[in-house]
Design a protein around this motif. Structure first.
Motif, PDB file in Angstrom:
ATOM      1  N   THR A 119      39.342  38.383  35.442  1.00  0.00           N
ATOM      2  CA  THR A 119      38.601  38.893  36.603  1.00  0.00           C
ATOM      3  C   THR A 119      39.540  39.363  37.708  1.00  0.00           C
ATOM      4  O   THR A 119      39.143  40.189  38.538  1.00  0.00           O
ATOM      5  CB  THR A 119      37.664  37.798  37.149  1.00  0.00           C
ATOM      6  OG1 THR A 119      38.427  36.597  37.364  1.00  0.00           O
ATOM      7  CG2 THR A 119      36.554  37.497  36.157  1.00  0.00           C
ATOM      8  N   GLN A 120      40.791  38.854  37.729  1.00  0.00           N
ATOM      9  CA  GLN A 120      41.760  39.280  38.737  1.00  0.00           C
ATOM     10  C   GLN A 120      42.066  40.766  38.573  1.00  0.00           C
ATOM     11  O   GLN A 120      42.105  41.517  39.553  1.00  0.00           O
ATOM     12  CB  GLN A 120      43.045  38.464  38.605  1.00  0.00           C
ATOM     13  CG  GLN A 120      42.894  36.979  38.846  1.00  0.00           C
ATOM     14  CD  GLN A 120      42.803  36.659  40.320  1.00  0.00           C
ATOM     15  OE1 GLN A 120      43.339  37.360  41.162  1.00  0.00           O
ATOM     16  NE2 GLN A 120      42.112  35.578  40.645  1.00  0.00           N
ATOM     17  N   MET A 121      42.287  41.192  37.343  1.00  0.00           N
ATOM     18  CA  MET A 121      42.564  42.599  37.083  1.00  0.00           C
ATOM     19  C   MET A 121      41.340  43.458  37.387  1.00  0.00           C
ATOM     20  O   MET A 121      41.453  44.526  38.005  1.00  0.00           O
ATOM     21  CB  MET A 121      43.002  42.779  35.628  1.00  0.00           C
ATOM     22  CG  MET A 121      43.261  44.230  35.228  1.00  0.00           C
ATOM     23  SD  MET A 121      44.668  45.002  36.098  1.00  0.00           S
ATOM     24  CE  MET A 121      46.044  44.295  35.160  1.00  0.00           C
ATOM     25  N   ALA A 124      40.958  43.867  41.115  1.00  0.00           N
ATOM     26  CA  ALA A 124      41.961  44.787  41.670  1.00  0.00           C
ATOM     27  C   ALA A 124      41.597  46.232  41.367  1.00  0.00           C
ATOM     28  O   ALA A 124      41.729  47.117  42.215  1.00  0.00           O
ATOM     29  CB  ALA A 124      43.337  44.439  41.115  1.00  0.00           C
ATOM     30  N   ARG A 125      41.142  46.488  40.136  1.00  0.00           N
ATOM     31  CA  ARG A 125      40.762  47.854  39.773  1.00  0.00           C
ATOM     32  C   ARG A 125      39.552  48.319  40.582  1.00  0.00           C
ATOM     33  O   ARG A 125      39.447  49.494  40.956  1.00  0.00           O
ATOM     34  CB  ARG A 125      40.435  47.941  38.277  1.00  0.00           C
ATOM     35  CG  ARG A 125      41.612  47.670  37.349  1.00  0.00           C
ATOM     36  CD  ARG A 125      42.768  48.646  37.575  1.00  0.00           C
ATOM     37  NE  ARG A 125      42.354  50.018  37.434  1.00  0.00           N
ATOM     38  CZ  ARG A 125      42.288  50.661  36.283  1.00  0.00           C
ATOM     39  NH1 ARG A 125      42.598  50.027  35.160  1.00  0.00           N
ATOM     40  NH2 ARG A 125      41.922  51.938  36.235  1.00  0.00           N
ATOM     41  N   SER A 126      38.643  47.394  40.897  1.00  0.00           N
ATOM     42  CA  SER A 126      37.465  47.766  41.680  1.00  0.00           C
ATOM     43  C   SER A 126      37.827  48.125  43.113  1.00  0.00           C
ATOM     44  O   SER A 126      37.070  48.820  43.793  1.00  0.00           O
ATOM     45  CB  SER A 126      36.450  46.618  41.676  1.00  0.00           C
ATOM     46  OG  SER A 126      36.938  45.512  42.416  1.00  0.00           O
ATOM     47  N   LEU A 127      38.995  47.658  43.560  1.00  0.00           N
ATOM     48  CA  LEU A 127      39.464  47.990  44.914  1.00  0.00           C
ATOM     49  C   LEU A 127      40.257  49.294  44.938  1.00  0.00           C
ATOM     50  O   LEU A 127      40.769  49.680  45.990  1.00  0.00           O
ATOM     51  CB  LEU A 127      40.331  46.855  45.458  1.00  0.00           C
ATOM     52  CG  LEU A 127      39.610  45.530  45.717  1.00  0.00           C
ATOM     53  CD1 LEU A 127      40.603  44.450  46.139  1.00  0.00           C
ATOM     54  CD2 LEU A 127      38.550  45.699  46.809  1.00  0.00           C
ATOM     55  N   GLY A 128      40.372  49.951  43.790  1.00  0.00           N
ATOM     56  CA  GLY A 128      41.032  51.255  43.729  1.00  0.00           C
ATOM     57  C   GLY A 128      42.460  51.218  43.246  1.00  0.00           C
ATOM     58  O   GLY A 128      43.134  52.257  43.237  1.00  0.00           O
ATOM     59  N   MET A 133      49.701  49.182  39.058  1.00  0.00           N
ATOM     60  CA  MET A 133      49.820  48.577  40.387  1.00  0.00           C
ATOM     61  C   MET A 133      49.164  47.204  40.411  1.00  0.00           C
ATOM     62  O   MET A 133      49.715  46.248  40.980  1.00  0.00           O
ATOM     63  CB  MET A 133      49.182  49.480  41.442  1.00  0.00           C
ATOM     64  CG  MET A 133      49.255  48.905  42.861  1.00  0.00           C
ATOM     65  SD  MET A 133      48.425  49.931  44.097  1.00  0.00           S
ATOM     66  CE  MET A 133      49.461  51.394  44.041  1.00  0.00           C
ATOM     67  N   ALA A 134      47.999  47.091  39.798  1.00  0.00           N
ATOM     68  CA  ALA A 134      47.299  45.811  39.770  1.00  0.00           C
ATOM     69  C   ALA A 134      48.113  44.770  39.003  1.00  0.00           C
ATOM     70  O   ALA A 134      48.207  43.607  39.406  1.00  0.00           O
ATOM     71  CB  ALA A 134      45.924  45.976  39.139  1.00  0.00           C
ATOM     72  N   PHE A 135      48.740  45.212  37.907  1.00  0.00           N
ATOM     73  CA  PHE A 135      49.567  44.278  37.127  1.00  0.00           C
ATOM     74  C   PHE A 135      50.771  43.821  37.933  1.00  0.00           C
ATOM     75  O   PHE A 135      51.113  42.634  37.947  1.00  0.00           O
ATOM     76  CB  PHE A 135      50.020  44.947  35.832  1.00  0.00           C
ATOM     77  CG  PHE A 135      50.806  44.046  34.930  1.00  0.00           C
ATOM     78  CD1 PHE A 135      50.174  43.107  34.138  1.00  0.00           C
ATOM     79  CD2 PHE A 135      52.197  44.133  34.882  1.00  0.00           C
ATOM     80  CE1 PHE A 135      50.903  42.262  33.303  1.00  0.00           C
ATOM     81  CE2 PHE A 135      52.927  43.291  34.060  1.00  0.00           C
ATOM     82  CZ  PHE A 135      52.284  42.356  33.269  1.00  0.00           C
TER      83      PHE A 135
END
Length: 220
Positions: A119-121, A124-128, A133-135
């Motif tokens: 859910t962390q990834m 992060a993806r939902s925030l753009g 970058m998320a990784f």
């Protein structure tokens, strides 16, 4: 027992031993930097659905974890030479230890990645954020927090593995300098006892420093 100890002669060689200890630390640190970089890639490869990446990563990890470290150093020094790729003793030692470190750290990182909730990834993806970058900003910090102590344990193992370099002719690290002094003077017990004490102090310093760093970095 007719052996007479000559500790004064051994203590006179302490600067040479300490210089060798610095080379030992240099090799271990370099091998850890390389091992961490490849270890992350191996962890990603082991989690990949691409069969080629998964197969290559698995072969590396299995080879590193299930064969002696000495064989891996031999393969870098003698094995590559059989293929026409000639490397000196120092690079062969570095290649062998780095290969070993990467194999063990790859599995450590794979376990650490599984400890980070998926859910962390997604958050992060939902925030753009892009996936890389998320990784880098979300997953990696949590990963390294989880595997910090295993990394330090591997660092201790890397320090001790450097002593295998004497087998392929490395004579500038702590084990190599100790062996050179022993050959010149035949004071085997004194020199190797001092070298063992230096190895012990280095590893204890790493362990205590890691414990202190973890207390400051991971308070919450």
């Amino acid at each position: 027992m007719n052996y007479t100890f000559h500790w004064y002669q051994a203590f006179r060689a302490l600067p040479e031993l300490l210089w060798g200890a610095l080379v030992t630390i240099e090799v271990a640190v370099l091998s850890m930097v390389i091992g961490i970089a490849f270890g992350v890639l191996l962890a990603l490869g082991r989690n990949s659905k691409n069969k080629l990446l998964y197969g290559l990563s698995t072969a590396w990890v299995e080879g590193a974890r299930n064969t002696p470290a000495l064989f891996q150093i031999y393969m870098a020094y003698f094995g590559l030479g059989s293929l026409g790729i000639f490397v000196d003793s120092f690079p062969a030692l570095l290649i062998g230890i780095s290969f070993n470190n990467a194999g063990y750290l790859g599995e450590t990182f794979r376990g650490g990645l599984r400890a980070v909730p998926p859910t962390q990834m997604r958050a992060a993806r939902s925030l753009g954020m892009s996936a890389p970058m998320a990784f880098r900003l979300i997953v990696l910090p949590q990963l390294f927090r989880t595997v910090f102590h295993p990394i330090m344990n591997q660092m201790v193992w890397a320090i001790l593995m450097t002593s295998l370099g004497v087998i392929v002719g490395v004579n500038t690290d702590l084990a190599g300098v100790t062996q050179e002094l022993n050959v010149r003077t035949f004071r085997t017990f004194e020199y190797f006892a001092m070298a063992a004490a230096i190895y012990y102090l280095i590893t204890k310093l790493i362990t205590l420093s890691a414990r202190a760093a973890a207390t400051r970095l991971f308070r919450y």
